[in-house]
Enzyme design. Structure first.
Site, PDB file in Angstrom:
ATOM      1  CD  GLU A  80     -17.913  44.236  -0.494  1.00  0.00           C
ATOM      2  OE1 GLU A  80     -16.938  44.867  -0.942  1.00  0.00           O
ATOM      3  OE2 GLU A  80     -17.876  43.613   0.580  1.00  0.00           O
TER       4      GLU A  80
ATOM      5  CB  CYS B 125      -3.017  45.147   8.150  1.00  0.00           C
ATOM      6  SG  CYS B 125      -1.501  45.453   7.236  1.00  0.00           S
TER       7      CYS B 125
ATOM      8  CB  CYS C 112       2.769  44.219  13.455  1.00  0.00           C
ATOM      9  SG  CYS C 112       2.625  45.372  12.076  1.00  0.00           S
TER      10      CYS C 112
ATOM     11  CB  CYS D 112      -0.753  40.751  12.590  1.00  0.00           C
ATOM     12  SG  CYS D 112      -1.080  40.207  10.912  1.00  0.00           S
TER      13      CYS D 112
ATOM     14  CB  CYS E 192       4.088  39.928   7.852  1.00  0.00           C
ATOM     15  SG  CYS E 192       4.076  41.624   7.201  1.00  0.00           S
TER      16      CYS E 192
HETATM   17  S1  SF4 Z   1       2.317  41.882  10.496  1.00  0.00           S
HETATM   18 FE1  SF4 Z   1       2.230  42.472   8.359  1.00  0.00          FE
HETATM   19  S2  SF4 Z   1       0.192  41.915   7.645  1.00  0.00           S
HETATM   20 FE2  SF4 Z   1       0.170  41.872   9.878  1.00  0.00          FE
HETATM   21  S3  SF4 Z   1      -0.556  43.903  10.513  1.00  0.00           S
HETATM   22 FE3  SF4 Z   1       1.666  44.004  10.463  1.00  0.00          FE
HETATM   23  S4  SF4 Z   1       2.178  44.711   8.408  1.00  0.00           S
HETATM   24 FE4  SF4 Z   1       0.042  44.017   8.356  1.00  0.00          FE
END
Ligand code: SF4
Length: 368
Positions: free
Chosen positions: A35, A190, A197, A200, A206
């Site tokens: 970390e 992200c 996206c 995602c 989102c």
């Molecule tokens: S959909 Fe939203 S959370 Fe997902 S990668 Fe795109 S901006 Fe990020």
């Protein structure tokens, strides 16, 4: 389990990273070192450093007993060397204060040098199986976009809100996986630029994605406001229509240029003028405050309060100034040994001397 963490964990099981060196033989020490190394540094850069570090300092005791030089030699090239020094110092503290056992509570962990709330949360969640949220830079970016949160995430009030949201999203079960999953989401999908996206797992909920405004989040750190300095410039015009200019010192702003005499305040200007003139203005003319003007330098604004005085009797040039014909100024003044350089706001103020008084006057005449 909330929809966000459910979707994220399902994606993590399928597509998350499961083979990073710190994901095997998990101990608080190994997670802690990872970390700290991952702060401000990408995974692919960290991996070889982490492997070499663990080979040289396989246990917390090995790290504590090593010299600082040896620790920093293994940090060489990673940057942010305070991280290495703090790691070493914290290992020694753990030996002294916790008998060499990595502390198990949030309060004890966060008290160690170099460990903030998010790092403590990650160690607790991943290595000690306690439910704590994390909010590192990647997670801030994910949540700022997911909630389309206005404001810069480094701002206290925004950060507090992000912590509340991070905590609310952390599930009651599988929080170790969840912690790894949200870090993976920030690091792989992200991403800061060109987020993926379409792939995602939380895209359907989102807010930034659904409003096509991903590029607007998180908002950038606001530019530092420039400080504002103030000065009073005395525009003194004699009976021949000449204005008084004096040469500025070589050091400081407008070094060596020709400008009006300056004072800290209008009151100081009046007092100094009374002293400087053979016939004090109280007996001979009015003093007029014009509207202030702002001149902006690269690192500050200068608000200039012009004070205009027209003499009604001939006077020798006061201060260390010279009387200069306005006509000469308009045509490039060369009335002394060196051609004059005049700062832009001074030129502007000179050009206002003969314009309609109602457009320049701020407050009315104050008799001295
Ligand atoms: S959909 Fe939203 S959370 Fe997902 S990668 Fe795109 S901006 Fe990020």
């Amino acid at each position: 389990m909330n929809l966000f963490s459910q979707s994220l964990l399902a994606w993590f099981d399928q597509s998350g990273r499961h083979d990073l060196p710190w994901q095997s033989h998990i101990t608080p020490y190994r997670v802690w070192v990872s970390e700290i190394m991952l702060q401000q540094t990408q995974v692919k850069t960290v991996i070889p450093y982490y492997l070499a570090f663990m080979a040289r300092f396989p246990t917390l005791a090995d790290l504590a007993h090593a010299s600082q030089e040896a620790v920093l030699a293994h940090w060489s090239g990673l940057g942010y060397y305070a991280r290495g020094r703090n790691l070493h110092k914290a290992a020694q503290l753990i030996m002294q204060q916790h008998n060499g056992e990595f502390p198990q509570t949030f309060a004890d962990i966060v008290a160690l040098p170099g460990i903030g709330r998010s790092t403590a949360g990650a160690i607790l969640a991943i290595a000690l199986k306690q439910r704590y949220a994390i909010l590192d830079g990647n997670v801030k970016r994910v949540l700022s976009r997911y909630y389309a949160l206005p404001g810069w995430p480094g701002e206290k009030v925004i950060e507090t809100d992000l912590w509340l949201k991070a905590d609310a999203l952390t599930p009651q079960a599988r929080f170790a996986d969840y912690t790894q999953a949200i870090m993976d989401l920030g690091a792989t999908l992200c991403t800061r630029t060109r987020p993926k996206c379409a792939q995602c797992p939380v895209a359907s909920t989102c807010q930034a994605w659904s409003t096509q405004s991903v590029a607007q989040f998180p908002q950038a750190k606001p530019k530092k406001l420039k400080p504002i300095k103030q000065t009073v410039m005395l525009i003194l015009e004699n009976v021949h229509g000449q204005v008084l200019l004096e040469q500025r010192p070589q050091q400081g702003i407008w070094g060596g240029l020709w400008s009006f005499p300056e004072h800290e305040s209008v009151a100081a200007c009046k007092a100094s003028l009374n002293m400087a003139l053979q016939t004090p203005p109280a007996e001979q003319q009015s003093l007029i405050e014009w509207h202030a003007i702002r001149h902006t330098f690269s690192h500050y604004h200068l608000d200039i309060q012009p004070v205009y005085v027209r003499l009604v009797e001939q006077q020798a040039a006061p201060y260390n100034g010279v009387w200069v014909n306005q006509h000469d100024l308009q045509n490039g003044f060369t009335g002394c040994d060196n051609p004059l350089g005049i700062p832009a706001p001074v030129t502007k103020l000179i050009s206002l001397i003969n314009v309609d008084a109602s457009s320049t006057i701020k407050t009315n005449t104050s008799k001295e």
